[in-house]
Motif scaffolding. Structure first.
Motif, PDB file in Angstrom:
ATOM      1  N   ALA A  43      65.865  43.696 -34.166  1.00  9.76           N
ATOM      2  CA  ALA A  43      66.252  44.968 -34.786  1.00  9.76           C
ATOM      3  C   ALA A  43      65.541  46.140 -34.115  1.00  9.76           C
ATOM      4  O   ALA A  43      64.999  47.025 -34.760  1.00  9.76           O
TER       5      ALA A  43
ATOM      6  N   ASP B  96      67.308  49.799 -38.912  1.00  8.85           N
ATOM      7  CA  ASP B  96      67.755  49.092 -40.102  1.00  8.85           C
ATOM      8  C   ASP B  96      68.968  49.826 -40.658  1.00  8.85           C
ATOM      9  O   ASP B  96      69.455  50.785 -40.050  1.00  8.85           O
TER      10      ASP B  96
ATOM     11  N   ARG C 220      70.554  53.386 -39.006  1.00  5.88           N
ATOM     12  CA  ARG C 220      71.548  52.936 -38.013  1.00  5.88           C
ATOM     13  C   ARG C 220      72.495  54.070 -37.601  1.00  5.88           C
ATOM     14  O   ARG C 220      72.770  54.266 -36.422  1.00  5.88           O
TER      15      ARG C 220
END
Length: 132
Positions: free
Chosen positions: A80, A52, A56
């Motif tokens: 994701a 997320d 990241r």
């Protein structure tokens, strides 16, 4: 394809410092959970970790690989979950660090979903009689 038993056992051993690791088959893949929160998925004995905005940058190296995805209506939907680099499997401490980052991301996602999911009431629904 779902994960092999030997790969799942390897993940359980390696990720044990995080908490209780469980797995569940889902959508032709295998979900990897820590204390009930899904931090990763496995397809074809390849680990993909939750990403997320909060983690990241920490897992940027994984961006070089395609994310976990599936086909829908002639297109590809990216999830994701980013592929964990193979080198992590030779460094247990770094694998746990990446998995901890994925677990933190998974908890943030779960918290966000709790906030946006409407609460169900326990009041019984009124039903109308059926006319015959």
């Amino acid at each position: 394809m779902v994960a092999s038993d030997s790969f799942i056992e390897f993940l359980r051993e390696q990720l044990a410092p995080l908490g209780r690791i469980t797995v569940r088959r889902m959508f032709g893949k295998t979900g990897v959970f820590c204390d009930g929160v899904m931090l990763g998925m496995v397809r074809d004995d390849t680990l993909y970790l939750r990403v997320d905005d909060g983690n990241r940058a920490a897992v940027k190296e994984a961006e070089a690989f395609p994310p976990l995805n599936y086909e829908k209506k002639g297109g590809t939907i990216d999830l994701a979950f980013w592929r964990a680099p193979e080198r992590l499997f030779d460094d247990p401490d770094e694998l746990v660090a990446w998995a901890r980052s994925a677990l933190d991301a998974a908890r943030r996602v779960a918290l966000k979903r709790e906030r946006t999911t409407p609460k169900l009431t326990s009041k019984p629904r009124k039903t109308r009689p059926v006319r015959r």
